[in-house]
Design an enzyme around this catalytic site. Structure first.
Site, PDB file in Angstrom:
ATOM      1  N   CYS A 163      -0.961 -85.362 -40.936  1.00 55.61           N
ATOM      2  CA  CYS A 163      -0.979 -83.927 -40.674  1.00 55.61           C
ATOM      3  C   CYS A 163      -0.695 -83.563 -39.231  1.00 55.61           C
ATOM      4  CB  CYS A 163      -2.311 -83.353 -41.132  1.00 55.61           C
ATOM      5  SG  CYS A 163      -2.567 -83.697 -42.879  1.00 55.61           S
ATOM      6  N   HIS A 303      -6.298 -76.640 -35.609  1.00 51.83           N
ATOM      7  CA  HIS A 303      -5.934 -77.399 -36.802  1.00 51.83           C
ATOM      8  C   HIS A 303      -6.546 -76.661 -38.000  1.00 51.83           C
ATOM      9  CE1 HIS A 303      -4.433 -80.695 -39.052  1.00 51.83           C
ATOM     10  NE2 HIS A 303      -5.613 -81.122 -39.440  1.00 51.83           N
ATOM     11  N   GLU A 314     -14.068 -79.409 -35.018  1.00 53.03           N
ATOM     12  CA  GLU A 314     -13.050 -78.879 -34.097  1.00 53.03           C
ATOM     13  C   GLU A 314     -13.676 -77.830 -33.178  1.00 53.03           C
ATOM     14  OE1 GLU A 314      -9.490 -77.322 -35.926  1.00 53.03           O
ATOM     15  OE2 GLU A 314      -8.424 -77.237 -34.002  1.00 53.03           O
ATOM     16  N   LYS A 335      -3.533 -71.433 -40.885  1.00 49.04           N
ATOM     17  CA  LYS A 335      -3.561 -72.083 -42.202  1.00 49.04           C
ATOM     18  C   LYS A 335      -4.297 -71.216 -43.217  1.00 49.04           C
ATOM     19  CE  LYS A 335      -3.178 -76.969 -40.844  1.00 49.04           C
ATOM     20  NZ  LYS A 335      -3.378 -76.978 -39.374  1.00 49.04           N
ATOM     21  N   HIS A 340      -1.996 -75.567 -45.683  1.00 42.97           N
ATOM     22  CA  HIS A 340      -1.817 -76.696 -44.782  1.00 42.97           C
ATOM     23  C   HIS A 340      -0.523 -77.423 -45.148  1.00 42.97           C
ATOM     24  CE1 HIS A 340      -2.305 -80.079 -42.337  1.00 42.97           C
ATOM     25  NE2 HIS A 340      -3.485 -80.537 -42.717  1.00 42.97           N
ATOM     26  N   PHE A 399      -4.835 -87.839 -40.688  1.00 42.48           N
ATOM     27  CA  PHE A 399      -5.508 -89.009 -41.248  1.00 42.48           C
ATOM     28  C   PHE A 399      -5.091 -90.245 -40.441  1.00 42.48           C
ATOM     29  CE2 PHE A 399      -6.239 -87.534 -45.952  1.00 42.48           C
ATOM     30  CZ  PHE A 399      -7.166 -86.609 -45.493  1.00 42.48           C
TER      31      PHE A 399
END
Lengths: 412, 81
Positions: A163, A303, A314, A335, A340, A399
């Site tokens: 991502c 994010h 975050e 998002k 996403h 990831f």
């Protein structure tokens, strides 16, 4: 001495719009691009919603032959790159070709093509596979197709960092120009992974929202009732250009890109560590490279995936880096509207951040009806608002523990 | 024009995105119709499927023009009948 790098063109195809103008209008009005999945039959799937690209005509960008052979992520990349180059008013002629490069990231590549090819293989045997299967699956073919189409003969690569692929691509491109290896880079991320395998796979990880009865409400970063991310698809492309090259041709400059911070969590395949120390270090490194203090950042495009862990950690990382100043920052997750886009997220969010700086508008976080008690920053809830942005940050985490942070500033 | 010829040209038009006027018998796939080696593989697969025949890689190497394909299919079909 490092060279300055500016953004001179933008292009995108995403769940909100099939060009920058429509997308930006959608973002400003808090429009959701999430709906019920139409790409495959979701019978038996826990998640039946996603942010699909809608009303997009591939034939406006590729031939009938290409439309049949190319995976969607490649078509989105070709379309976005074409729009970005047109926006930049840039033609890659012989004098420029060898100094123009392409890095387009993709988290997964042509997965839908792979899934269909596997079906053909099982049902019809190995002799019935199209010779165009492999070139439609390979993740680096987004950059390959774009370089072939537009004649860019400089550096080429593909970041595959889940991502954060798009953000890593832009960051690497920025450094190639800054260090003198190229004058122009076509860069961003492309993804088209709304497929049975990814939805089932992410469902197995319990990573996706299952708010199937209210798709537009499903992506709700920083909200108490967030229950996972909503997958999106599309592409976001930037034309990065060395400053003197842009000035020489009188190009419009959206913003300057001035810093990148990349770190690894070295912690877990999917989960961020509490406090997300790696994300905090990325933000600090990006600020350091940009030569900016925390007081000079006015906006963070987070994010902000809408998963329980990401959003909480975050926020903790932002507080750690910005201290008391975190409260005076505008911090949003677009998002909430786009979903996403996995490897394309960093690309699309860089496009949005560049527009935000240019327009002096703070993009909203929609669906923030009941903010999480521990998510207590100014998330620009529900609707966009005016606000000058001297400098902005765009966060992308992937990831494998990748953290990539970009810093953009108003060009002066 | 036989039905085989018509069908072959129809498939070529679709696969290679070319017009009927371009599909003269002597048209060479690579030199006249803009195909590359992968296009020809895909085209041959479509012929195999449509005419229920098999074309080996050695045979594929000999195919250069539209007439070659038509002759080839006629020969294969003849052998089948």
């Amino acid at each position: 001495m490092k060279r300055r790098v500016v953004i001179t063109g933008l292009g995108t195809v995403n769940p909100i719009g099939n060009c920058v103008k429509d997308s930006w209008e959608g973002i400003c009005s808090g429009k959701s691009g999430i709906g019920t999945i139409t790409k495959f039959d979701t019978d038996g799937f826990s998640t039946k919603i996603a942010g699909e690209v809608k009303g997009f005509d591939p034939r406006a960008f590729v031939s009938a032959k290409e439309a049949r052979r190319l995976d969607d992520f490649l078509i989105y990349a070709l379309a976005s790159a074409a729009m970005a180059l047109e926006d930049a008013g840039l033609t890659i002629d012989a004098s420029r070709a060898e100094r123009t490069g392409v890095i387009i990231g993709s988290g997964i590549g042509g997965l839908l093509t792979m899934e269909k090819a596997k079906e053909t293989l099982m049902q019809q045997g190995p002799r019935r596979l199209s010779p165009f299967t492999i070139p439609a699956v390979l993740a680096n073919l987004a950059a390959g197709q774009v370089s072939i189409r537009f004649g860019a003969k400089g550096p080429i690569s593909c970041t595959v960092t889940a991502c954060s692929s798009g953000a890593n691509a832009i960051g690497d491109s920025f450094r190639l120009i800054a260090c003198g290896h190229a004058d122009v880079m076509i860069t961003g991320g492309a993804e088209a992974a709304v497929s049975p395998l990814t939805i089932a796979g992410f469902n197995a990880m319990r990573a996706l929202s299952t708010r199937n009865d209210a798709p537009e409400k499903a992506s709700r970063p920083f909200d108490k009732d967030r229950d996972g991310f909503v997958m999106g698809e599309g592409c976001g492309i930037l034309i990065l250009e060395e400053l003197s090259s842009a000035l020489k041709r009188g190009a419009r400059i959206y913003a300057e890109i001035s810093g990148l911070g990349v770190t690894s969590d070295a912690f877990h395949i999917a989960a961020p560590p509490p406090g997300h120390e790696g994300a905090a270090r990325s933000m600090r490194l990006a600020l350091q490279e940009a030569g900016l203090g925390t007081g000079e950042i006015d906006y963070i495009n987070t994010h902000g995936t809408s998963t329980p862990l990401n959003d909480l950690y975050e926020v903790q990382a932002i507080k750690h880096v910005f201290g008391e100043k975190a409260r005076s920052l505008a911090v949003s997750s677009t998002k909430s509207m786009t979903g996403h886009l996995l490897g394309a997220a960093g690309g699309l969010e860089a496009v949005i951040t560049a527009k935000a700086i240019e327009e002096g508008v703070l993009p909203p976080t929609i669906n923030l009806d009941n903010p999480d008690d521990e998510c207590d920053l100014d998330f620009v809830p529900h609707t966009s608002r005016k606000g000058e942005i001297r400098a902005a940050m765009s966060n992308a985490f992937g990831f494998g523990g990748v953290n990539a942070v970009l810093v953009f500033k108003k060009y002066t | 024009m036989s039905s085989i010829e018509e069908k072959v040209i129809e498939i070529i038009m679709e696969q290679l995105d070319v017009t009927k006027e371009e599909c003269v018998p002597e048209a060479a796939f690579i030199d006249d119709l803009g195909a590359d080696s992968l296009d020809i593989v895909e085209l041959v697969m479509a012929m195999e499927e449509n005419f229920a025949i098999e074309i080996s890689d050695d045979e594929l190497m000999k195919i250069r023009t539209i007439q070659d394909v038509i002759d080839f299919i006629k020969k294969k079909r003849g052998a089948l009948n």
